[in-house]
Design an enzyme around this catalytic site. Structure first.
Site, PDB file in Angstrom:
ATOM      1  N   HIS A   1       0.845  -1.198   0.082  1.00 46.72           N
ATOM      2  CA  HIS A   1      -0.025   0.026  -0.067  1.00 46.72           C
ATOM      3  C   HIS A   1       0.863   1.162   0.215  1.00 46.72           C
ATOM      4  CE1 HIS A   1      -3.321   2.909   1.082  1.00 46.72           C
ATOM      5  NE2 HIS A   1      -3.989   1.791   0.718  1.00 46.72           N
TER       6      HIS A   1
ATOM      7  N   ASP B   1      -7.920  -5.354  -0.089  1.00 50.61           N
ATOM      8  CA  ASP B   1      -8.234  -6.100  -1.211  1.00 50.61           C
ATOM      9  C   ASP B   1      -7.704  -7.576  -1.086  1.00 50.61           C
ATOM     10  OD1 ASP B   1      -7.286  -3.198  -3.090  1.00 50.61           O
ATOM     11  OD2 ASP B   1      -9.617  -4.228  -2.769  1.00 50.61           O
TER      12      ASP B   1
HETATM   13  C1  SDX Z   1      -6.143   0.012  -2.938  1.00 48.97           C
HETATM   14  O1  SDX Z   1      -4.232   4.403  -2.005  1.00 48.97           O
HETATM   15  C2  SDX Z   1      -5.348   3.924  -1.400  1.00 48.97           C
HETATM   16  O2  SDX Z   1      -6.071   4.257  -0.370  1.00 48.97           O
HETATM   17  C3  SDX Z   1      -6.043   3.025  -2.150  1.00 48.97           C
HETATM   18  C4  SDX Z   1      -7.094   1.883  -1.543  1.00 48.97           C
HETATM   19  C5  SDX Z   1      -8.360   2.758  -1.348  1.00 48.97           C
HETATM   20  O3  SDX Z   1      -9.113   2.403  -0.365  1.00 48.97           O
HETATM   21  O4  SDX Z   1      -8.694   3.482  -2.123  1.00 48.97           O
HETATM   22  O5  SDX Z   1      -6.612   1.309  -0.206  1.00 48.97           O
HETATM   23  C6  SDX Z   1      -7.414   0.800  -2.257  1.00 48.97           C
HETATM   24  O6  SDX Z   1      -5.827   0.607  -4.170  1.00 48.97           O
HETATM   25  C7  SDX Z   1      -5.296  -0.675  -2.364  1.00 48.97           C
HETATM   26  C8  SDX Z   1      -4.078  -1.535  -2.989  1.00 48.97           C
HETATM   27  C9  SDX Z   1      -4.529  -2.419  -3.956  1.00 48.97           C
HETATM   28  N1  SDX Z   1      -3.634  -2.830  -5.042  1.00 48.97           N
HETATM   29  C10 SDX Z   1      -2.888  -4.051  -4.683  1.00 48.97           C
HETATM   30  O7  SDX Z   1      -2.977  -4.815  -3.974  1.00 48.97           O
HETATM   31  C11 SDX Z   1      -2.000  -4.208  -6.054  1.00 48.97           C
HETATM   32  C12 SDX Z   1      -0.658  -4.977  -5.573  1.00 48.97           C
HETATM   33  N2  SDX Z   1       0.088  -3.688  -4.724  1.00 48.97           N
HETATM   34  C13 SDX Z   1       0.908  -3.016  -5.298  1.00 48.97           C
HETATM   35  O8  SDX Z   1       0.974  -2.943  -6.470  1.00 48.97           O
HETATM   36  C14 SDX Z   1       1.557  -1.745  -4.604  1.00 48.97           C
HETATM   37  O9  SDX Z   1       1.739  -2.202  -3.241  1.00 48.97           O
HETATM   38  C15 SDX Z   1       0.761  -0.474  -4.633  1.00 48.97           C
HETATM   39  C16 SDX Z   1       0.673   0.043  -5.975  1.00 48.97           C
HETATM   40  C17 SDX Z   1      -0.597  -0.762  -4.124  1.00 48.97           C
HETATM   41  C18 SDX Z   1       1.681   0.581  -3.667  1.00 48.97           C
HETATM   42  O10 SDX Z   1       2.529   0.635  -4.314  1.00 48.97           O
HETATM   43  P1  SDX Z   1       3.812   1.737  -4.134  1.00 48.97           P
HETATM   44  O11 SDX Z   1       3.698   2.612  -3.025  1.00 48.97           O
HETATM   45  O12 SDX Z   1       3.690   2.586  -5.478  1.00 48.97           O
HETATM   46  O13 SDX Z   1       5.049   1.088  -4.083  1.00 48.97           O
HETATM   47  P2  SDX Z   1       5.940   0.494  -5.266  1.00 48.97           P
HETATM   48  O14 SDX Z   1       5.230   0.152  -6.543  1.00 48.97           O
HETATM   49  O15 SDX Z   1       7.186   1.698  -5.517  1.00 48.97           O
HETATM   50  O16 SDX Z   1       6.673  -0.801  -4.565  1.00 48.97           O
HETATM   51  C19 SDX Z   1       7.892  -0.377  -3.622  1.00 48.97           C
HETATM   52  C20 SDX Z   1       8.714  -1.937  -3.889  1.00 48.97           C
HETATM   53  C21 SDX Z   1       8.936  -2.366  -5.227  1.00 48.97           C
HETATM   54  O17 SDX Z   1      10.044  -3.035  -5.259  1.00 48.97           O
HETATM   55  P3  SDX Z   1      11.308  -2.394  -5.737  1.00 48.97           P
HETATM   56  O18 SDX Z   1      11.259  -2.074  -7.260  1.00 48.97           O
HETATM   57  O19 SDX Z   1      11.640  -1.204  -4.729  1.00 48.97           O
HETATM   58  O20 SDX Z   1      12.314  -3.474  -5.862  1.00 48.97           O
HETATM   59  O21 SDX Z   1       7.628  -2.764  -3.229  1.00 48.97           O
HETATM   60  C22 SDX Z   1       7.184  -3.846  -4.347  1.00 48.97           C
HETATM   61  C23 SDX Z   1       7.398  -3.157  -5.386  1.00 48.97           C
HETATM   62  O22 SDX Z   1       8.169  -4.102  -6.516  1.00 48.97           O
HETATM   63  N3  SDX Z   1       5.979  -4.182  -4.276  1.00 48.97           N
HETATM   64  C24 SDX Z   1       5.525  -5.485  -4.214  1.00 48.97           C
HETATM   65  C25 SDX Z   1       4.313  -5.334  -3.841  1.00 48.97           C
HETATM   66  N4  SDX Z   1       3.657  -4.158  -3.749  1.00 48.97           N
HETATM   67  C26 SDX Z   1       4.970  -3.518  -3.761  1.00 48.97           C
HETATM   68  N5  SDX Z   1       6.190  -6.782  -4.248  1.00 48.97           N
HETATM   69  C27 SDX Z   1       5.336  -7.637  -4.342  1.00 48.97           C
HETATM   70  N6  SDX Z   1       4.190  -7.622  -4.179  1.00 48.97           N
HETATM   71  C28 SDX Z   1       3.531  -6.547  -4.096  1.00 48.97           C
HETATM   72  N7  SDX Z   1       2.168  -6.504  -3.801  1.00 48.97           N
END
Ligand code: SDX
Length: 378
Positions: free
Chosen positions: A257, A313
């Site tokens: 998140h 989720d």
């Molecule tokens: C919602 O913002 C809100 O309030 C949204 C929400 C709401 O109520 O409206 O809460 C609802 O959208 C919840 C989020 C649902 N999405 C997911 O579950 C999709 C999977 N999660 C992600 O893709 C990710 O965690 C985000 C998009 C939710 C947040 O990502 P960020 O803050 O942009 O972080 P990032 O993509 O920069 O990742 C940082 C690191 C990365 O690794 P590196 O490139 O630094 O090596 O963490 C890793 C990412 O690869 N990473 C994950 C991961 N999420 C981030 N690795 C594995 N699995 C994951 N789920």
């Protein structure tokens, strides 16, 4: 480069507006709507009462709530023209787009500024009836009359299943609608406010919200999480699946998140619901739940050191499946709930409106390039 010129990619860490609608306490893993703990609201309130809270900034007195419910319920029924709009859109596009089409049609007569609250209430009331009938039409069935007395949650389940819902199903969905109603300015809400800041109308802001929530990094994650449980297929295959997934740099859907770097408080609440749903529904719901439990444990072991935990989720697919919501509609159920968050932010922002227009840092060619006629370009 001047500090003021530094680009904040994805607006990460940037405060773009003031709002009294919710507080995300990331240190303690708590979420509050207008000061009320969402877990207490989920236990004791209803989505309708939480909608009143978000739209009016306080809980209603009995007489106010009864008037609000009457207004909501009078709007839950779709007019014959609205049913035709739903049938037209549902036959041609996906559920999120069909919801957006409904609000596009509704915005053909943009509401006057003084009527925006009326239209906000109408927009909240219509969402579940539009989605329920969209699901029916996409299954080849006819739209049917809503049952407003069942409430927004009960009516949605009734439209989807054509049966009066079990009390536990209504409670589950009502709790999920409460937990998804508002969350500050995630991409979809920020988009809705950007649209509102140009003095467009409340329906058009909802369309922006819907088209933004649709993305798999945002609202689409619950459906993706469901299919990852299905892909794993058996709790004993979780560890090998996770190894492969992370090795391939793929993401565990429902984890991570932008704001929570600890367990999402909503996910904690939904996990308890998922456990009860697995007991009550048994069968494949129970299997999905067992897979989710093993995956949560294995993924936390691997990812928690990087601030990656389950978000809202991760567990909802189990509960939606127990209620009878097909996976292709999980995001749309999230949207039905978040309509009230979007319109509450829009009404709040309009109280002190400022057109949203950020800057971009130019990284293109030196200005003053000489124009060369096409014949001379080789
Ligand atoms: C919602 O913002 C809100 O309030 C949204 C929400 C709401 O109520 O409206 O809460 C609802 O959208 C919840 C989020 C649902 N999405 C997911 O579950 C999709 C999977 N999660 C992600 O893709 C990710 O965690 C985000 C998009 C939710 C947040 O990502 P960020 O803050 O942009 O972080 P990032 O993509 O920069 O990742 C940082 C690191 C990365 O690794 P590196 O490139 O630094 O090596 O963490 C890793 C990412 O690869 N990473 C994950 C991961 N999420 C981030 N690795 C594995 N699995 C994951 N789920």
């Amino acid at each position: 480069m001047e500090a003021a010129q530094r680009v904040h990619k994805g607006l990460e860490g940037v405060y773009v507006l003031e709002s009294s609608l919710c507080l995300i306490d990331t240190e303690h893993g708590k979420l509050y709507y207008v000061g009320y703990d969402v877990e207490e609201l989920a236990e004791k309130s209803s989505y309708e009462e939480v909608s009143y809270l978000l739209l009016n900034g306080r809980l209603p007195r009995r007489s106010e709530f009864e008037a609000f419910l009457t207004k909501l319920r009078s709007e839950m029924e779709l007019t014959p023209e609205e049913k035709r709009d739903v049938q037209y859109a549902a036959k041609r596009t996906g559920p999120m787009d069909a919801l957006a089409a409904f609000y596009l049609f509704a915005s053909k007569d943009p509401p006057q500024a003084k009527d925006q609250m009326e239209h906000a209430i109408k927009a909240v009331a219509k969402a579940g009836s539009v989605l329920g009938n969209t699901i029916r039409v996409q299954r080849g069935e006819e739209p049917i009359e809503s049952q407003p007395e069942l409430g927004i949650a009960g009516n949605l389940i009734y439209l989807v299943t054509s049966k009066r819902p079990e009390q536990y199903q209504v409670e589950f969905l009502d709790d999920i609608l409460i937990l998804h109603a508002e969350h500050g300015v995630p991409a979809s809400t920020f988009g809705a406010v950007v649209t509102a800041s140009t003095l467009s109308d409340v329906y058009s802001s909802i369309v922006t919200g819907l088209m933004t929530l649709k993305g798999p990094l945002h609202g689409g994650a619950a459906e993706a999480a469901y299919y990852q449980f299905v892909e794993i297929g058996d709790p004993d295959r979780v560890e090998s699946w996770l190894e492969r997934t992370l090795a391939e740099k793929r993401r565990v859907m429902g984890f991570g998140h932008r704001v929570y770097k600890i367990y999402d408080p909503r996910a904690k609440y939904v996990k308890a619901m998922a456990a009860r749903a697995a007991e009550l529904a048994g069968g494949r719901v129970k299997t999905l739940y067992e897979i989710a439990v093993r995956l949560e444990q294995a993924a936390i072991e691997k990812l928690s050191s990087r601030g990656l935990f389950p978000n809202v989720d991760f567990w909802t697919p189990i509960v939606y499946t127990a209620i009878g919501i097909p996976p292709g509609y999980f995001t749309a159920v999230f949207a039905v709930s978040r309509v009230v968050g979007w319109v509450a932010h829009v009404l709040e922002y309009w109280k002190d409106n400022r057109l949203i227009r950020p800057l971009h840092l130019y990284t293109g060619p030196e200005p003053g390039q000489r124009y060369v006629p096409i014949e001379a370009r080789g």
